[in-house]
Write an enzyme that holds these catalytic residues in place. Structure first.
Site, PDB file in Angstrom:
ATOM      1  N   LYS A 260       0.771  -1.446   0.560  1.00 32.12           N
ATOM      2  CA  LYS A 260      -0.239  -0.128   0.188  1.00 32.12           C
ATOM      3  C   LYS A 260       0.691   0.985  -0.641  1.00 32.12           C
ATOM      4  O   LYS A 260       1.750   1.204   0.717  1.00 32.12           O
ATOM      5  CB  LYS A 260      -0.847  -0.600   1.094  1.00 32.12           C
ATOM      6  CG  LYS A 260      -2.206   1.456   1.103  1.00 32.12           C
ATOM      7  CD  LYS A 260      -2.547   0.935   2.879  1.00 32.12           C
ATOM      8  CE  LYS A 260      -4.159   1.856   2.716  1.00 32.12           C
ATOM      9  NZ  LYS A 260      -5.132   1.330   3.782  1.00 32.12           N
TER      10      LYS A 260
ATOM     11  N   SER B 231      -9.805  -0.569   7.386  1.00 29.08           N
ATOM     12  CA  SER B 231      -9.709  -0.207   6.063  1.00 29.08           C
ATOM     13  C   SER B 231      -8.628  -1.600   5.066  1.00 29.08           C
ATOM     14  O   SER B 231      -8.143  -1.789   4.181  1.00 29.08           O
ATOM     15  CB  SER B 231      -8.561   0.395   5.725  1.00 29.08           C
ATOM     16  OG  SER B 231      -9.265   2.340   5.523  1.00 29.08           O
TER      17      SER B 231
ATOM     18  N   SER C  49      -9.466   2.071   2.859  1.00 26.52           N
ATOM     19  CA  SER C  49      -8.540   2.655   1.863  1.00 26.52           C
ATOM     20  C   SER C  49      -7.499   1.561   1.265  1.00 26.52           C
ATOM     21  O   SER C  49      -7.101   1.847   0.279  1.00 26.52           O
ATOM     22  CB  SER C  49      -8.356   3.987   2.950  1.00 26.52           C
ATOM     23  OG  SER C  49      -6.957   3.052   3.580  1.00 26.52           O
TER      24      SER C  49
END
Lengths: 465, 465
Positions: free
Chosen positions: B81, B175, B151
């Site tokens: 990420k 997330s 996210s």
């Protein structure tokens, strides 16, 4: 010391007299109550004297006669700061607002004292909601024109005046150690989480530390032996193996390194205070593995950080009162602080908490090369009742700002710190020295404090009432 | 599955193929890069593909030929990420503001993966600063008209599309688990403090939890084996004895009590989601020591609490950017949140933290009579790219508010929780089920998740790209 001065004795001596029935708890309590009756109108250390203390003392005596001796605090009269809930005495936390009331139950610390046989002789005066270092209307027993410090000023004055053998206080930015320093008693702020806060009226819960004010270092160890215990009712209580704190007393400190932080804590103090503490440091240096001088970075942000946390937490605690408009009944200084705290933003608060973490890390690093930190407790001795500024060197400073400058870093960091007398100034006012240690190293700071105390007779001096 | 589908395999199978040299890391990385090249223009899971991955794979192969096999992640392509710092790839945390830049060093988790021989294949897309559950412009591989969640949406999409064997995500309110649920992967949020946050761009530091998105429960255990480690660089890192998480997999769950929280988590979900989870609960009940249904008090205050903490912490983190006016370059939804957070007061923040403590206590009480809590991960399956509300029962609700309703309680409480597929709805969209446990009971939730997974083939389904 004559027999009629028995109430002036520290617990460490009284305890064996009570155990051996050389004196009864009832006699001791009667004498203390007599002293309070005769002299507390001048000092105003107590807001409330117990009407069950005599019965409790009677029971304590009966228990001893029946072979049930509970330990060093059995039959010992102890004063309780008025922010500890007590079943048999009302609690006000120093406020006069009639609409604010508190339950009649025992705080955990009070419960533990009762279980240990102590006699709770009364509730001591405090600065309203523990928000100040003056404690009106209490006077300093060494000079009644001067403040006892605060916020546990009643406890400091009561112990100094021998109205009780010891007293409980609470310390958010110095509120145990400051009155101890100004009144010439010992004051111990244990590590955050060692002593339960359950049943103590919150000031700022991440900074509040309950602790005792006593006549001697040994007495502080005896009380900590009773108070240090995990309590599921206090979310910050820690499960720690608790030693017998008395055991380390009297042992050599030859293996310990004495740390002295040369910035922030020195250079801005009354010259007599500084000289007394420097002399004590010299002495400790000789007794120990030696002196390590260092500087702590970042401390210039410390006052802003603790003030932000304290204002925010206090206003959060008082939120309902603020919504009901009850702060109009607070004392003007406290009202200002509680109202101001409403305007602290969460960003400010979080930055202050970040600073706290930086300070904890900085101090942890220091404690890799020292065992204790020795500094003054308060930059000045007791100030006059109406005094608001003090001249130190070339600068006029607010006495309130000055008074907690040297104590608050150890609240922010949650470290154990003890204040003990290390001399008297030319006005015959007590001077306090502070010894701080690693988390849960109460045994170490007590050992160093005791090593110093045992070479002096400061703790034998008593004020004339 | 044909030989040319080797990139679809989970780590648990790939690892032994690599160890036995049935396939090389170089070949695997080439295939993944090919897949990304062929298909990621449709999915947009990656913001950056590594230009050092091939060299790293070559080195991994050479190490194996030289007898230096580093364990199950050796030669495995993993996506990162874009809020984890990486030495060899720039980091943006999803923002397009040119004046905000981050250092080129490895986050602790990234460093640990490299040490374990993993190949970091690229940086995955994320909702800007991890402040949202949509992750534009990434599409859901199961339906490219739908969101991947967020996210960590890029990580979810990349694993579902087999652009990498696993990916790292971070979970502040859901997330990791939300994109796992919406993309049909496994997503693990470990206990707060088990995996280091050092080198991950902060969203809300008391709520941020790093964790992996994987194809199987075993793969999650294999990655946690590498990531779970004390790190002095992360102030919230905890010193915990870390077991081999793979060891508990495959064992019976006959000794475990399955808890189901009947308020808050049920009754306001899409009916197909609720049916799939109820069926999974029935199955787990049969396999286990039985079902314990309960209700959690106080949860009605949970959303306000986490939102307050998240807004305040995020605005504190972005304070310098706000002072420099850089938020003008944020995406409108994120800008609104970061600017709004400035107005959270410290009183609000502290009340939210007090609620968090109440929730932790309530959950600790529940875990006296259950071993895991099983609930849906998201009330709905993947929603359409432009969809802002969803009808559940008789009510229209904001998809953003709905999406993290069932995940955030475990962020507030810091408890471990895993999401895994438990079916597909009538649109062939994955449904996720969540299993939460006591602090540091990752072994228990992995065991239960594995017991369920091993009886189904949901994890064998792959989307058509």
């Amino acid at each position: 010391m004559s027999d009629c001065d028995v109430e002036l004795l520290p617990i460490e001596i009284l305890a064996s007299k009570i155990e051996k029935q050389e004196i009864t708890a009832s006699e001791l309590v009667e004498r203390m109550l007599g002293r309070i009756g005769n002299h507390d109108s001048k000092i105003e250390a107590f807001v409330r004297v117990s009407d069950t203390a005599k019965a409790a003392a009677h029971q304590a005596d009966e228990d001893i006669r029946n072979g049930l001796y509970r330990g060093s605090l059995h039959g010992i009269p102890i004063g309780i700061k008025d922010n500890y809930l007590t079943e048999d005495m009302s609690t006000t936390a120093g406020t006069k607002v009639p609409d604010i009331s508190f339950p009649n139950t025992d705080a955990t610390a009070v419960h533990l004292l009762r279980e240990a046989g102590a006699i709770l002789i009364g509730k001591t005066n405090m600065h309203e909601f523990a928000w100040g270092n003056v404690t009106p209307p209490t006077k300093n027993p060494w000079d009644r024109n001067r403040v006892p410090g605060g916020s546990s000023g009643g406890s400091g004055a009561a112990v100094a005046a021998s109205f009780c053998s010891a007293a409980l206080g609470s310390d958010t930015g110095g509120s145990v150690r400051i009155p101890a320093s100004l009144c010439g008693t010992v004051g111990l702020k244990p590590t955050y989480g060692l002593v339960s806060k359950s049943g103590i009226i919150t000031h700022s819960w991440s900074l509040d530390h309950p602790g005792p004010l006593t006549k001697t270092v040994t007495d502080a160890a005896l009380i900590l032996n009773v108070l240090a215990a995990f309590d599921s009712e206090d979310p910050s209580s820690r499960k720690i193996a608790v030693p017998d704190y008395r055991r380390s007393l009297g042992q050599s400190i030859k293996d310990l390194r004495i740390g002295v932080c040369r910035n922030h804590f020195f250079g801005q103090n009354d010259s007599e205070v500084e000289a007394a503490v420097e002399s004590a440091i010299e002495e400790l240096t000789e007794l120990s593995a030696g002196l390590v001088e260092f500087e702590l970075p970042n401390l210039q942000y410390g006052l802003g950080a603790i003030f932000t946390i304290e204002l925010a937490s206090s206003s959060c605690y008082h939120d309902r009162s603020l919504k009901a408009g009850l702060q109009k009944g607070f004392q003007p200084d406290v009202r200002t602080l509680v109202e101001a705290g409403k305007f602290i933003t969460a960003t400010d608060y979080l930055k202050a908490e970040q600073f706290r973490r930086v300070l904890m890390r900085d101090l942890a690093k220091v404690f890799e090369s020292v065992d204790v930190i020795v500094v003054p407790t308060t930059p000045i001795t007791a100030w006059e009742l109406d005094q608001t500024t003090v001249r130190i060197g070339d600068a006029d400073e607010s006495v309130l700002a000055v008074s907690w400058r040297l104590t608050y870093p150890f609240n922010l960091a949650g470290l154990p710190a003890i204040s003990l007398p290390c001399g008297f100034d030319s006005r015959n006012l007590p001077i306090g020295m502070q010894i701080a240690g690693k988390p849960f190293a109460e045994d170490v700071i007590l050992r160093v404090a005791h090593a110093y105390e045992s070479r002096h007779d400061w703790h034998h001096r008593t004020p004339n009432l």
